[in-house]
Design a protein around this motif. Structure first.
Motif, PDB file in Angstrom:
ATOM      1  N   ASN A  11      -8.962   0.522  -7.693  1.00  0.00           N
ATOM      2  CA  ASN A  11      -9.621   1.801  -7.965  1.00  0.00           C
ATOM      3  C   ASN A  11      -8.586   2.922  -8.047  1.00  0.00           C
ATOM      4  OD1 ASN A  11     -12.318   0.786  -7.948  1.00  0.00           O
ATOM      5  ND2 ASN A  11     -12.257   0.737  -5.715  1.00  0.00           N
ATOM      6  N   PRO A  12      -8.071   3.205  -9.263  1.00  0.00           N
ATOM      7  CA  PRO A  12      -7.103   4.297  -9.403  1.00  0.00           C
ATOM      8  C   PRO A  12      -7.800   5.657  -9.397  1.00  0.00           C
ATOM      9  CG  PRO A  12      -7.498   3.253 -11.532  1.00  0.00           C
ATOM     10  CD  PRO A  12      -8.303   2.490 -10.521  1.00  0.00           C
ATOM     11  N   SER A  13      -7.118   6.659  -8.870  1.00  0.00           N
ATOM     12  CA  SER A  13      -7.699   7.998  -8.794  1.00  0.00           C
ATOM     13  C   SER A  13      -7.734   8.700 -10.139  1.00  0.00           C
ATOM     14  CB  SER A  13      -6.914   8.855  -7.786  1.00  0.00           C
ATOM     15  OG  SER A  13      -5.544   8.974  -8.191  1.00  0.00           O
ATOM     16  N   SER A  14      -6.889   8.258 -11.078  1.00  0.00           N
ATOM     17  CA  SER A  14      -6.849   8.867 -12.416  1.00  0.00           C
ATOM     18  C   SER A  14      -6.168   7.908 -13.385  1.00  0.00           C
ATOM     19  CB  SER A  14      -6.094  10.204 -12.390  1.00  0.00           C
ATOM     20  OG  SER A  14      -4.742  10.005 -11.980  1.00  0.00           O
ATOM     21  N   HIS A  15      -6.185   8.264 -14.685  1.00  0.00           N
ATOM     22  CA  HIS A  15      -5.521   7.490 -15.745  1.00  0.00           C
ATOM     23  C   HIS A  15      -5.964   6.031 -15.764  1.00  0.00           C
ATOM     24  CE1 HIS A  15      -2.844  10.977 -15.088  1.00  0.00           C
ATOM     25  NE2 HIS A  15      -2.641  10.892 -16.398  1.00  0.00           N
ATOM     26  N   ARG A  16      -7.292   5.841 -15.664  1.00  0.00           N
ATOM     27  CA  ARG A  16      -7.836   4.484 -15.668  1.00  0.00           C
ATOM     28  C   ARG A  16      -7.487   3.723 -16.935  1.00  0.00           C
ATOM     29  NH1 ARG A  16     -14.052   4.802 -14.531  1.00  0.00           N
ATOM     30  NH2 ARG A  16     -13.841   2.662 -15.310  1.00  0.00           N
ATOM     31  N   GLU A  17      -7.429   4.434 -18.077  1.00  0.00           N
ATOM     32  CA  GLU A  17      -7.151   3.733 -19.333  1.00  0.00           C
ATOM     33  C   GLU A  17      -5.759   3.108 -19.328  1.00  0.00           C
ATOM     34  OE1 GLU A  17      -5.711   7.941 -19.961  1.00  0.00           O
ATOM     35  OE2 GLU A  17      -7.444   6.980 -19.023  1.00  0.00           O
ATOM     36  N   LEU A  18      -4.793   3.743 -18.641  1.00  0.00           N
ATOM     37  CA  LEU A  18      -3.445   3.186 -18.567  1.00  0.00           C
ATOM     38  C   LEU A  18      -3.407   1.951 -17.670  1.00  0.00           C
ATOM     39  CD1 LEU A  18      -1.311   6.457 -18.333  1.00  0.00           C
ATOM     40  CD2 LEU A  18      -1.840   5.068 -20.351  1.00  0.00           C
ATOM     41  N   PHE A  19      -4.185   1.966 -16.592  1.00  0.00           N
ATOM     42  CA  PHE A  19      -4.281   0.779 -15.731  1.00  0.00           C
ATOM     43  C   PHE A  19      -4.985  -0.363 -16.466  1.00  0.00           C
ATOM     44  CE2 PHE A  19      -3.251   3.923 -12.580  1.00  0.00           C
ATOM     45  CZ  PHE A  19      -2.521   3.227 -11.629  1.00  0.00           C
TER      46      PHE A  19
END
Length: 276
Positions: A11-19
């Motif tokens: 669960n990333p706090s931001s930039h989900r598309e990059l993950f």
């Protein structure tokens, strides 16, 4: 099959598309996209992947100059629970007039049904860019239209156009995508007119509707190719566009009119037509 498997929740706090891009490039298997992040399941220990994601997050922070927190949980579970959890997680998607559902759920009695057993969130209707592109297909593809799906992926957009009565060609530079499209067409009992491994530049016809659900940079790069495929009065459906890159697309297609803009979350689909 092993009795146990590993499940990594990310669960990333931001930039989900990059993950999502990192996981897609790293994993030999699919992953599930949730409202807050991703779930990866494998019979192999995922500790190395967890470490890689930590390193990726650190590199992103340095490159972007901003803080990115990633909550990760690695658990060991029973395989029989994996199958049940997977089937429960893949819910049907309704994007009028389409109803996208897996083989283990019932079709919709009133909508146009598309059957897909997904391995990834992309190309199944769950991801906002696919959903908005499906909406555009439903509104702008007419029976008898000649349509090309550029970068066909899972084949979901090709299938949708076929089910609306269009004559559909499709292409993708990835041979796996071409194979997946053919398998999913067979699953849905539809036939493509032509399909090939390669680019849109290999097309020998022109079309009433050109569909390109790719990424912004590629849409800019192949703009001239896509325009040449379009007949006078035709409609070009451009998708896979993050809203922060929308201006680049509008500039690359400045010689065309924007007939429709469909936004879902941070993703945008544009329907453009020749001026005049």
């Amino acid at each position: 099959m092993d009795e146990i498997y590993y499940e990594l929740t990310v669960n990333p706090s931001s930039h989900r598309e990059l993950f999502a891009d990192f996981l897609a490039d790293t994993l030999p298997v699919g992953f599930e996209e949730t409202d807050t992040g991703f779930i990866v399941r494998s019979e192999d220990d995922l500790s190395t992947l967890q470490w890689g994601l930590e390193q990726f997050a650190e590199a992103l922070q340095k490159a972007l100059g901003s803080s990115i927190d990633v909550e990760m949980t690695l658990e060991k579970k029973r395989t029989e629970d994996w199958v049940r959890a997977y089937q429960e997680s893949v819910t049907p998607v309704e994007v009028a007039p389409f109803y996208v559902h897996p083989t283990w759920s019932d079709p919709h009695p009133e909508l146009v049904n598309i059957v897909l057993d997904p391995a990834l969130a992309f190309g199944t209707g769950h991801h906002p860019t696919t959903a908005s592109c499906l909406e555009a297909v439903g509104r702008f593809v007419e029976p008898g239209d000649d349509v090309i799906d550029v970068g066909c992926g899972s084949g979901i957009l090709s299938i949708a156009a076929c089910k609306l009565g269009a004559n559909v060609d499709a292409c993708d530079t990835d041979p796996v995508s071409v194979g997946n499209t053919l398998e999913n067409c067979e699953l849905n009992d539809v036939d493509l007119r032509h399909i090939w491994e390669g680019s849109a530049a290999q097309a020998t016809a022109t079309y009433d509707v050109v569909i390109a659900n790719i990424v912004a940079d590629v849409l800019v790069f192949i703009a001239d190719e896509l325009k040449k495929l379009l007949r006078p009065g035709g409609r070009l459906i451009l998708s896979g566009i993050l809203d922060k890159y929308e201006a680049k697309i509008v500039e690359a297609y400045a010689d065309m009119d924007v007939a429709e803009r469909i936004a879902k979350e941070e993703w945008v689909t544009l329907v453009v037509t020749p001026k005049g």
